[in-house]
Design an enzyme around this catalytic site. Structure first.
Site: not given
Length: 274
Positions: A36-38, A211
């Protein structure tokens, strides 16, 4: 914490990072690493346009890319945003907007055809949100979705959620809850779990780092693949946070303290695998 799947001979081996990376090293060329990124590669920021990957993350991914089968970023962000924020990383697959967009190894961005007719609806919805929601709401228009943020004004959360869910019902949209954000997106069957399910069908192993609650579907896809093939090695990693961290950690095999700690974790992994 769920058991590590190492095959029929060791179905209940307790999971730890050292054992997991050693098992991965034996099948690295057939392993996919998903991120995932954020909140995972990059710390969450009050301004979602200002986020940047944590220190060491990009260098570690660059070192890992030649060693594993594939590296893929699977994010709620558009592909172009990911491309702009990944520092020119080569050979990385990008899945944006929960898989409604994708780009393989720097190639063109491909949009899910079923989502394209919803672009005008999303543009109108973003305008409506800016006009009707209270000051302090951050409206993020992503072409194929609209995210309503209240991180800088937590007291607005209930009102924004009520407004967003009402509009979703009215327009026939789907809702994705997240960390102080509600995202409205087209009624198209595409999510992180579906992306992972497709990519790992002929892989020998995979790790997923996430997250937020949308990442739990990705964890479930890895577990389903492991259940179907006892020789497949899957690891689900949660990046801790004070909002959804506990729920995600409960669904994961391992937990990492922060995106910065992930940079160190991946740097160590690159040393182990190379």
């Amino acid at each position: 914490m769920p058991p590590l799947n190492l095959g029929k001979q060791q179905p209940k081996t307790p999971l730890n990072a050292d054992l997991a990376w050693r098992a991965t090293a034996a099948r690295a060329a057939g392993t996919v690493l998903f991120f995932d990124f954020d909140g995972t590669l990059a710390p969450v920021d009050d301004d979602p346009t200002a986020v940047q990957p944590a220190p060491k993350v990009l260098a570690a991914i660059e070192a890992l890319a030649p060693v594993v089968r594939r590296i893929a970023i699977v994010s709620a962000r558009p592909v172009e945003f990911l491309r702009d924020h990944l520092g020119g990383l080569a050979g990385i697959d990008l899945y944006g907007l929960y898989g409604l967009e994708h780009s393989h190894s720097g190639g063109e961005t491909v949009t899910e055809p079923a989502a394209l007719p919803w672009v005008p609806t999303m543009a109108d919805l973003a305008d409506q949100a800016r006009a009707e929601l209270p000051a302090g709401t951050l409206v993020e228009y992503k072409r194929l979705s609209v995210a309503l943020h209240w991180r800088t004004a937590p007291q607005l959360g209930p009102a924004i959620e009520e407004w967003g869910r009402a509009r979703a019902e009215q327009l026939g949209l789907r809702v994705q809850a997240g960390r102080m954000v509600l995202e409205l997106k087209p009624p198209v069957d595409r999510d992180k779990g579906m992306v992972i399910d497709e990519v790992v069908r002929d892989a020998e192993g995979a790790w997923y780092f996430g997250d937020d609650v949308s990442d739990i579907k990705a964890f479930a896809a890895l577990r389903a693949r492991a259940d179907a093939d006892p020789h497949f090695f899957g690891v689900c990693v949660a990046v801790a946070n004070p909002e959804t961290g506990q729920e995600v950690a409960d669904a994961a095999d391992l937990t990492i303290d922060s995106p910065a700690a992930l940079g160190d974790f991946l740097t160590d992994a690159a040393r182990r695998l190379t």
